[in-house]
Design an enzyme around this catalytic site. Structure first.
Site, PDB file in Angstrom:
ATOM      1  N   ASP A 160      -1.388   3.703  -2.828  1.00  0.00           N
ATOM      2  CA  ASP A 160      -1.464   5.000  -2.158  1.00  0.00           C
ATOM      3  C   ASP A 160      -0.399   5.856  -2.805  1.00  0.00           C
ATOM      4  O   ASP A 160       0.594   5.337  -3.330  1.00  0.00           O
ATOM      5  CB  ASP A 160      -1.144   4.874  -0.664  1.00  0.00           C
ATOM      6  N   ASP A 172       1.460   3.673   7.574  1.00  0.00           N
ATOM      7  CA  ASP A 172       2.782   3.261   7.126  1.00  0.00           C
ATOM      8  C   ASP A 172       3.690   3.222   8.351  1.00  0.00           C
ATOM      9  O   ASP A 172       3.493   3.958   9.306  1.00  0.00           O
ATOM     10  CB  ASP A 172       3.328   4.219   6.072  1.00  0.00           C
TER      11      ASP A 172
END
Length: 376
Positions: free
Chosen positions: A271, A92
């Site tokens: 996720d 990320d």
RNA sequence: GGGGAGAUUCCAGAGCGGUUAAAUGGGGCAGACUGUAAAUCUGUUGGCGUAGCCUUCGGAGGUUCGAAUCCUCCUCUCCCCA
């Protein structure tokens, strides 16, 4: 990275597919365990691979940038070599920290200025340098820097924030295309749809993101406190616009029921910290529903942790024993819960893929959603 | 045998005349957690018909409008000296 769709569900937008990376193939729909600092908390990398058979894990740019730092990651030869995980990694960008560390950051046109939660030191994240950082970390899939807006968020702010995220995307994409991977394996870049809970903003964003032409696309800024129905509504609108031949990644979602609903809308990747964090805090997602392992009712329940569970802890340990571990503050409790919850999520995705291939996903999903939300 | 300290709600431990059903910590119970500032955080923890009432601070008496708090005796603990 290559993506191909293997099967479509007959009665929903769900599809089964496969992502090919230089670190192996990933069957979709997929749930990706979160390993923020390069490790899934309370879990050995080997168990993630051998026992749970996860094909991809997450890392976080913000956390890895602060610790151990880019010099260490660079010297190690990237995160794969550093943590010993030789399968796919997605990092990320730190966009979520723009949201979660709202008290210690400042958003500007150029990027975000952060104050480290560790030592208070100031750092700046820009669309360009987060690409560079993610090159150094070496994830197979890397994310655009975005602003993950909070909920609630007024329309005006959401709209302006969205425009900024789009300007950042343009810069990040340009920088990504003009830089190279550092470790010999390829990296793919995913842009992120924003727009809060406003349908028109979401659709506008989805169009901008789709036009980018990246290999996969993400939806961010959901599951930040809005009602689930709102999240589904936004997801549905966005999925209708994002290219069908590329993976769609819904960031930060969610509960098992959330996953099933969003798969039905066309999401391929998820996720979430929920199975790991909530697991460490005693919440177990099981085939019978959700149970709080700390509750007194398990005190003398010597039956298996999850009689229908497929991970190795499910038959090996009783509810009474795991409750005891939590009550006694033994770290084995969170460890067992983490294996169980991730095992449950990963197995659920496996079942989903089978149902899609069989063409029975939609009906099965409706039964499961009710079942999985029950409190045991 | 002599001298000293103390007994408080599940535990430890504050309180030392009214603002005290009694701080704080632990334990217990329950809840929260969605791209991880989280092995974290929050609530609750005498009883009941819960804007109120009842019972509670070792026991029994007493002083006072009023006592966990002051006095008397009793019981029991702990420490030091012999």
């Amino acid at each position: 990275m290559k993506f191909r769709i293997l099967d479509h569900d007959t009665a929903s937008a769900a599809r089964r597919g496969e992502i090919l990376t230089d670190h192996g193939s990933i069957q979709t729909p997929v749930f990706m365990p979160v390993g923020t600092a390069g490790a899934v908390k309370a879990l050995h990398i080997n168990d993630l691979k051998d026992k749970l058979d996860a094909k991809i894990m997450l890392g976080n740019t913000y956390h890895l940038f602060l610790r151990p730092g880019l010099d260490v990651l660079s010297a190690a030869g990237g995160l794969h070599k550093f943590n010993g995980w030789d399968r796919a990694i997605l990092t990320d960008s730190g966009g979520y920290q723009v949201f979660s560390l709202a008290g210690t950051r400042k958003i500007k046109e150029d990027g975000v200025i952060f104050q480290s939660h560790i030592d208070g030191s100031r750092h700046s994240f820009t669309p360009e340098n987060t690409v560079d950082t993610q090159r150094i970390i070496g994830g197979d899939i890397i994310m655009a820097l975005d602003e993950c807006t909070p909920y609630p968020c007024d329309y005006d702010y959401a709209s302006k924030s969205l425009d900024l995220t789009h300007r950042w995307l343009k810069r990040a994409w340009h920088h990504f295309q003009n830089t190279e991977p550092l470790y010999g394996h390829s990296q793919s870049f995913f842009p992120i749809v924003q727009g809060s809970v406003y349908g028109d903003l979401r659709m506008k964003s989805a169009e901008v993101i789709a036009e980018t032409g990246a290999e996969g696309n993400a939806i961010g800024g959901l599951s930040v406190g809005e009602p689930a129905e709102m999240m589904y509504e936004m997801t549905e609108k966005v999925c209708a616009i994002l290219p069908a031949d590329k993976p769609r990644y819904l960031m930060g979602v969610g509960t098992p029921a959330n996953l099933l609903e969003c798969i039905a809308l066309g999401i391929d990747m998820f996720d979430c910290v929920m199975p790991t964090r909530n697991g460490r805090n005693g919440m177990l997602f099981t085939s019978q529903g959700i149970l709080n392992m700390k509750n007194e009712k398990w005190k003398n329940d010597h039956s298996p942790l999850d009689p229908e569970g497929t991970s190795f802890v499910d038959q090996a340990y009783s509810r009474a024993f795991v409750r005891h571990l939590f009550v006694a503050g033994e770290m084995l409790g969170p460890m067992i819960a983490t294996v169980h919850n991730l095992g449950f999520y990963l197995n659920l995705m496996k079942e989903v893929r089978e149902k899609i291939t069989e063409g029975t996903f939609a009906g099965w999903k409706n039964v499961m959603v009710t079942k999985l939300q029950q409190r045991v």
